[in-house]
Write a protein that holds these residues in place. Structure first.
Motif, PDB file in Angstrom:
ATOM      1  N   LYS A  31       0.831  -1.212   0.000  1.00  0.00           N
ATOM      2  CA  LYS A  31       0.000   0.000   0.000  1.00  0.00           C
ATOM      3  C   LYS A  31       0.861   1.256   0.000  1.00  0.00           C
ATOM      4  CE  LYS A  31      -3.654  -2.288   2.573  1.00  0.00           C
ATOM      5  NZ  LYS A  31      -4.341  -2.408   3.862  1.00  0.00           N
ATOM      6  N   ALA A  32       0.443   2.224  -0.801  1.00  0.00           N
ATOM      7  CA  ALA A  32       1.127   3.523  -0.829  1.00  0.00           C
ATOM      8  C   ALA A  32       1.139   4.109   0.573  1.00  0.00           C
ATOM      9  CB  ALA A  32       0.420   4.464  -1.799  1.00  0.00           C
ATOM     10  N   GLY A  33       2.268   4.733   0.917  1.00  0.00           N
ATOM     11  CA  GLY A  33       2.394   5.362   2.222  1.00  0.00           C
ATOM     12  C   GLY A  33       2.917   4.441   3.310  1.00  0.00           C
ATOM     13  N   GLU A  34       3.027   3.150   3.004  1.00  0.00           N
ATOM     14  CA  GLU A  34       3.546   2.182   3.974  1.00  0.00           C
ATOM     15  C   GLU A  34       4.864   1.604   3.456  1.00  0.00           C
ATOM     16  OE1 GLU A  34       0.572  -0.782   4.781  1.00  0.00           O
ATOM     17  OE2 GLU A  34      -0.936   0.709   5.336  1.00  0.00           O
ATOM     18  N   VAL A  35       5.710   1.172   4.375  1.00  0.00           N
ATOM     19  CA  VAL A  35       6.964   0.530   3.986  1.00  0.00           C
ATOM     20  C   VAL A  35       6.652  -0.853   3.432  1.00  0.00           C
ATOM     21  CG1 VAL A  35       9.182  -0.367   4.803  1.00  0.00           C
ATOM     22  CG2 VAL A  35       8.322   1.823   5.663  1.00  0.00           C
ATOM     23  N   SER A  36       7.227  -1.164   2.285  1.00  0.00           N
ATOM     24  CA  SER A  36       7.049  -2.467   1.661  1.00  0.00           C
ATOM     25  C   SER A  36       7.859  -3.499   2.432  1.00  0.00           C
ATOM     26  CB  SER A  36       7.511  -2.406   0.200  1.00  0.00           C
ATOM     27  OG  SER A  36       7.411  -3.673  -0.393  1.00  0.00           O
ATOM     28  N   ASN A  37       7.180  -4.431   3.068  1.00  0.00           N
ATOM     29  CA  ASN A  37       7.849  -5.408   3.924  1.00  0.00           C
ATOM     30  C   ASN A  37       8.006  -6.786   3.300  1.00  0.00           C
ATOM     31  OD1 ASN A  37       8.433  -3.868   6.288  1.00  0.00           O
ATOM     32  ND2 ASN A  37       6.231  -3.798   6.661  1.00  0.00           N
ATOM     33  N   TYR A  38       7.456  -6.993   2.103  1.00  0.00           N
ATOM     34  CA  TYR A  38       7.467  -8.338   1.520  1.00  0.00           C
ATOM     35  C   TYR A  38       7.887  -8.330   0.057  1.00  0.00           C
ATOM     36  CZ  TYR A  38       4.811  -9.529   5.665  1.00  0.00           C
ATOM     37  OH  TYR A  38       4.412  -9.710   6.963  1.00  0.00           O
ATOM     38  N   LEU A  39       8.571  -9.395  -0.312  1.00  0.00           N
ATOM     39  CA  LEU A  39       8.838  -9.716  -1.708  1.00  0.00           C
ATOM     40  C   LEU A  39       7.860 -10.838  -2.035  1.00  0.00           C
ATOM     41  CD1 LEU A  39      10.597  -9.473  -4.296  1.00  0.00           C
ATOM     42  CD2 LEU A  39      12.070 -11.239  -3.297  1.00  0.00           C
ATOM     43  N   PHE A  40       7.025 -10.615  -3.043  1.00  0.00           N
ATOM     44  CA  PHE A  40       5.991 -11.584  -3.425  1.00  0.00           C
ATOM     45  C   PHE A  40       6.413 -12.383  -4.647  1.00  0.00           C
ATOM     46  CE2 PHE A  40       3.629  -8.480  -1.037  1.00  0.00           C
ATOM     47  CZ  PHE A  40       2.623  -9.192  -0.418  1.00  0.00           C
ATOM     48  N   TYR A  41       5.967 -13.628  -4.687  1.00  0.00           N
ATOM     49  CA  TYR A  41       6.099 -14.473  -5.867  1.00  0.00           C
ATOM     50  C   TYR A  41       4.685 -14.842  -6.282  1.00  0.00           C
ATOM     51  CZ  TYR A  41       7.227 -18.420  -8.880  1.00  0.00           C
ATOM     52  OH  TYR A  41       7.321 -19.267  -9.956  1.00  0.00           O
ATOM     53  N   ILE A  42       4.340 -14.604  -7.542  1.00  0.00           N
ATOM     54  CA  ILE A  42       3.000 -14.922  -8.027  1.00  0.00           C
ATOM     55  C   ILE A  42       3.033 -16.325  -8.621  1.00  0.00           C
ATOM     56  CG2 ILE A  42       1.121 -14.273  -9.581  1.00  0.00           C
ATOM     57  CD1 ILE A  42       2.210 -11.383  -9.468  1.00  0.00           C
ATOM     58  N   ALA A  43       2.433 -17.279  -7.928  1.00  0.00           N
ATOM     59  CA  ALA A  43       2.371 -18.666  -8.407  1.00  0.00           C
ATOM     60  C   ALA A  43       1.225 -18.820  -9.405  1.00  0.00           C
ATOM     61  CB  ALA A  43       2.201 -19.636  -7.244  1.00  0.00           C
ATOM     62  N   GLN A  44       0.109 -18.154  -9.130  1.00  0.00           N
ATOM     63  CA  GLN A  44      -1.052 -18.138 -10.023  1.00  0.00           C
ATOM     64  C   GLN A  44      -1.699 -16.767  -9.915  1.00  0.00           C
ATOM     65  OE1 GLN A  44      -3.559 -21.232  -8.470  1.00  0.00           O
ATOM     66  NE2 GLN A  44      -2.399 -22.875  -9.411  1.00  0.00           N
ATOM     67  N   GLY A  45      -2.167 -16.264 -11.051  1.00  0.00           N
ATOM     68  CA  GLY A  45      -2.871 -14.989 -11.031  1.00  0.00           C
ATOM     69  C   GLY A  45      -2.044 -13.860 -11.618  1.00  0.00           C
ATOM     70  N   SER A  46      -2.422 -12.646 -11.244  1.00  0.00           N
ATOM     71  CA  SER A  46      -1.753 -11.460 -11.779  1.00  0.00           C
ATOM     72  C   SER A  46      -1.966 -10.285 -10.832  1.00  0.00           C
ATOM     73  CB  SER A  46      -2.304 -11.118 -13.168  1.00  0.00           C
ATOM     74  OG  SER A  46      -3.704 -10.920 -13.111  1.00  0.00           O
ATOM     75  N   ALA A  47      -1.127  -9.271 -11.019  1.00  0.00           N
ATOM     76  CA  ALA A  47      -1.206  -8.081 -10.168  1.00  0.00           C
ATOM     77  C   ALA A  47      -0.821  -6.855 -10.979  1.00  0.00           C
ATOM     78  CB  ALA A  47      -0.266  -8.236  -8.971  1.00  0.00           C
ATOM     79  N   ARG A  48      -1.167  -5.715 -10.450  1.00  0.00           N
ATOM     80  CA  ARG A  48      -0.744  -4.459 -11.064  1.00  0.00           C
ATOM     81  C   ARG A  48      -0.220  -3.542  -9.979  1.00  0.00           C
ATOM     82  NH1 ARG A  48      -4.275   0.401 -11.553  1.00  0.00           N
ATOM     83  NH2 ARG A  48      -5.819   0.174  -9.937  1.00  0.00           N
ATOM     84  N   SER A  49       0.706  -2.709 -10.374  1.00  0.00           N
ATOM     85  CA  SER A  49       1.278  -1.696  -9.504  1.00  0.00           C
ATOM     86  C   SER A  49       0.774  -0.348 -10.010  1.00  0.00           C
ATOM     87  CB  SER A  49       2.803  -1.771  -9.575  1.00  0.00           C
ATOM     88  OG  SER A  49       3.373  -0.731  -8.837  1.00  0.00           O
TER      89      SER A  49
END
Length: 186
Positions: free
Chosen positions: A38-56
């Motif tokens: 989320k914008a405004g928060e520190v990014s704490n995770y590196l994600f791996y997408i096994a299935q699906g999709s995302a947008r930034s």
């Protein structure tokens, strides 16, 4: 848990390193619209997408601006925030029901201290991220609307099927009307 092919497209890592990394992963069954970062928060995770999709995306002048799409087999995070430990400018959300795995910044650092081959994998992930970022900059600054759409069709055709027309138009830096005109001529 996660398929053993996690690192096969990147580089070879020792079985011990692979198992240590996988041991830190948290599985997430995410619904469409799940906010990975989320914008405004520190990014704490590196994600791996096994299935699906995302947008930034980020919001500027009350406009939702899509900056990237991620698909199966890709790692994603708000990279600037993840590395610098400062608040993120962007939000990352799933475009559909997705199977995600994530590792925290702290656990990733633990893996790096114990296994140098994982640092190599991370460097390769960062190199791919940088190349994509540079290509996106060139993509929006020097190519016509038609060239941008054709390149998206060539490099990430699944995005055309999974993302909304508005998200695609925003990513291609054009209006929905321009995108419709480009599509009608192809």
């Amino acid at each position: 848990m996660i398929k053993t092919g996690l690192f096969e497209n990147i580089t070879e890592v020792s079985e011990e390193a692979r198992n240590a990394f996988i041991g830190y992963l948290e599985e997430i069954q995410a619904e469409k619209g799940y906010k990975m970062e989320k914008a405004g928060e520190v990014s704490n995770y590196l994600f791996y997408i096994a299935q699906g999709s995302a947008r930034s995306f980020y919001i500027r002048d009350n406009r939702d601006i899509t900056v990237s799409f991620s698909l199966e087999g890709e790692f994603v995070t708000a990279m600037h925030s993840f590395i610098t430990r400062s608040p993120s400018y962007e939000t990352i959300e799933t475009l559909e029901k997705s199977l995600l795995y994530r590792i925290s910044y702290e656990n990733l650092q633990r893996c790096f201290q114990e296994f140098q081959d994982l640092e190599r994998v991370y460097r390769i992930i960062l190199e791919k991220y940088y190349i994509a970022l540079e290509e996106q900059m060139i993509f929006t600054k020097f190519k016509s609307a038609k060239e941008r759409y054709l390149e998206l069709m060539e490099k990430k055709p699944k995005i055309i099927q999974r993302a909304s027309v508005g998200h695609i138009a925003s990513f291609l830096d054009m209006t929905i009307e321009t995108l419709s005109r480009v599509r009608s001529k192809i």
